[in-house]
Design an enzyme around this catalytic site. Sequence first.
Site, PDB file in Angstrom:
ATOM      1  N   GLN A   1       5.960   1.539  -5.269  1.00 52.69           N
ATOM      2  CA  GLN A   1       4.724   1.617  -4.487  1.00 52.69           C
ATOM      3  C   GLN A   1       4.436   0.220  -3.945  1.00 52.69           C
ATOM      4  O   GLN A   1       4.691  -0.787  -4.616  1.00 52.69           O
ATOM      5  CB  GLN A   1       3.537   2.091  -5.350  1.00 52.69           C
ATOM      6  CG  GLN A   1       3.670   3.528  -5.856  1.00 52.69           C
ATOM      7  CD  GLN A   1       3.256   4.535  -4.808  1.00 52.69           C
ATOM      8  OE1 GLN A   1       3.984   4.740  -3.839  1.00 52.69           O
ATOM      9  NE2 GLN A   1       2.122   5.170  -5.004  1.00 52.69           N
ATOM     10  N   SER A   2       3.882   0.123  -2.737  1.00 45.47           N
ATOM     11  CA  SER A   2       3.756  -1.180  -2.076  1.00 45.47           C
ATOM     12  C   SER A   2       2.717  -2.069  -2.727  1.00 45.47           C
ATOM     13  O   SER A   2       2.891  -3.287  -2.797  1.00 45.47           O
ATOM     14  CB  SER A   2       3.414  -0.985  -0.593  1.00 45.47           C
ATOM     15  OG  SER A   2       4.471  -0.319   0.068  1.00 45.47           O
ATOM     16  N   THR A   3       1.605  -1.508  -3.187  1.00 47.36           N
ATOM     17  CA  THR A   3       0.523  -2.318  -3.742  1.00 47.36           C
ATOM     18  C   THR A   3       0.069  -1.729  -5.068  1.00 47.36           C
ATOM     19  O   THR A   3       0.320  -0.558  -5.374  1.00 47.36           O
ATOM     20  CB  THR A   3      -0.673  -2.378  -2.775  1.00 47.36           C
ATOM     21  OG1 THR A   3      -1.199  -1.055  -2.600  1.00 47.36           O
ATOM     22  CG2 THR A   3      -0.258  -2.945  -1.418  1.00 47.36           C
TER      23      THR A   3
ATOM     24  N   GLN B   1      -2.196   1.264  -4.582  1.00 44.37           N
ATOM     25  CA  GLN B   1      -1.494   2.541  -4.426  1.00 44.37           C
ATOM     26  C   GLN B   1      -1.009   3.070  -5.766  1.00 44.37           C
ATOM     27  O   GLN B   1      -1.038   4.277  -6.015  1.00 44.37           O
ATOM     28  CB  GLN B   1      -0.309   2.360  -3.466  1.00 44.37           C
ATOM     29  CG  GLN B   1      -0.716   2.086  -2.028  1.00 44.37           C
ATOM     30  CD  GLN B   1       0.487   1.890  -1.123  1.00 44.37           C
ATOM     31  OE1 GLN B   1       1.612   1.760  -1.596  1.00 44.37           O
ATOM     32  NE2 GLN B   1       0.242   1.879   0.182  1.00 44.37           N
TER      33      GLN B   1
END
Length: 743
Positions: free
Chosen positions: A26-28, A31
């Site tokens: 997941q990017s962040t 998220q």
Amino acid sequence: MPPTLDLVAKVTSSHRERDAYVYVRQSTLTQVRDHTESLERQYELAFRAQALGWAPRQVIVVDDDLGRSGAESSLREGFKSLVADVGLGRVGIILGIEVSRLARNNADWYQLLDLCAVCDTLIADGDGLYHPGDFNDRLVLGLKGTMSEAELHMIRHRLTAGLRHKAAKGELRQGVPVGFVYDEDNRVIVDPNEAVVEAIATVFRRFDELGSARQVMLSLREDNLLVPRRPCGARRISWAPATYPAIHDFLTNPNYAGAYVFGRTRTEKRVDTSGRLVTRTRQVPREEWSVLICDHHPGFVSWERYEQIQDELRANWRAPRGHGGGAVREGTALLQGRVRCGRCGRMMQTGYSGANGNCPRYTCGRARQLYGSERMCQSFGGRKLEQRILDEMFAVLEPAALNATAKALADAESAHRQRLAAFELAVERARFEAERAQRQFDAVEPENRLVARTLERTWEDALVVQRQAEADLTTQRARRPARLADDELVWLQRAGADVRAVFHAPSTSWRERKQLLRAIIAEVVVACRAEDHQADVTIVWEGGASTSFVHELNKRGGHYRATDEDTVELVRRLAERYDDKTIAGVLSKQGRRTGTGLAFTKARVKNLRISRGIPAHVAPVDVTPAADDAVVVSITKAEQLLGVNRTTIYRWLHDGFIHGEQLTPEGPWHIRITDEVRQRVVPEVPDGWLGLDQAAKALGVARQTVLHKVQRGELEAVHVNRGRRKGLRIKVERPSAGLFDTA
């Protein structure tokens, strides 16, 4: 959903002998925390691997990159280990919910595809199963990778465009430095904490006084004044001793000028020597800022003053060797950083020479250092030039000196109150911290000594800080400037202010002298003419005005303490008629001094003549009359020849009754005595000749008019030098009676 026959056909026994890798990303962190459904779908890919024929023990989940962007692989350790295992032949299949989870950068994506094609590794996503070695599958995977990278670009573009649009209106919320907070309406306001506001205002006030960020830091440390600091993202303000980075941040941050700024920095990437991708943030010039909105919120200084501060800080920057400039320093060179070469335009370097190393010298040698020139551009001693420039500066200051001094004295009390405000608030803050520490100590249970001891120690430390703050406040209160009474202010307005005396006072440091000079002079342009031993000098004053003059340089073998050429030339003219003693008297009356500042005597005049090759005066044996029986004599000899006293001789010279000349003011008189002058001095009054008052009355004119007629020869006059009727007597021709005259 069970796999289709086509998908199963691509999976061979050689693939199942190796492990199946499920890549989860997941990017962040937001998220990871909020988008749990997507995260669960990625973990469920492990069951899909089992459906394709892999045993549960062969399924390896790689989730080390949760919360990391797929734009690059430098910080994704999970992706790096996955690529390494593919290259070692340990991976039979890689499963990801979509290609963008594996990589959003084509460089990383195609590197993985090439390895998978060589090592016979499959790739599966939510749409199907692919073999990178197959042309059609690789074409699809390449297209998906390109679309993933383009999707990242579009997402970033939309987000950035929205941020820039909001920032252009000054509505994008950013982190504000200490001294500012956001109110309920999302507007930037000054921190309501008075101690914070006064501490920051003190930094700007002291910079106005000292002109150097380092000097501000040293003065705050000397006075034990703390400055507020708030780390990025923190809410609580901490107090710490002043440091140069902290002071520099106060002075250079445009937020303190009430400006809203967006795009002050730019991110740059490069590969270091070890092959790692390094990202750094660089400040961009002011003209490249994306958004600049002045007067966006209340500030501590105006935008114009902020720009002046930046110029002053840039001028204080210590230039590379060979360039002039920099902040004022302790040396005796008053023009340090202000002299520009009139030939090449570079700032001249400052050096010192002489036996004690205290004689400043200005040199332009950068051309020789940089380009191997055979000789330097120009070089000259600085003492005589500095003295001439100081004379010009004091002449400019004279009209404004009195007003500036009176204003400074009038503002001394208010400036002292402003200075005390920071110390008073520091005491108030220290008392609050001490009281809070006491309340915390009182609230703890006495039996809980583990906590009580710590709180007691904190309380004692707060009390020490409080006592120190109170002592500093007492010291500052004792420095209150004396107030002038009304009669003293009236006397000041009559007497004026001697700026020159203040400048040369022993209590004035060299640094303070240079600061005063820099406040008035922008730069001094000097172009030397070695063949004439002269230099063309232009003083550029602050504001744009300029003053130009020709400066006499020291001749070879000379020094700055030599007697000035004007005095030498005067001695040369006087030596033709007078002896050394008389010359010394003339020079002393005119207030002239030797090169070392001593008064002239007979011996010093003689030494000056000998050193400059001036012949001595040879006195004549007697006074020889000229062809017209005229003699040129001194005042004393004229007294003897005419039989009158010295006062009368001076009055005659003033009235034009006799004629004389002086070679220089305060020099001896040379009076010309002729037979005509002797005949005009008689012992008795001729019959019918009148005194000055009677002659003026008889002619019906003023006394001065009668004297003018005597000087022009229109009236005959003599001087009686004996008896009680001594003085000027004038022959007046009485006019004959007219037709209409009455008795």
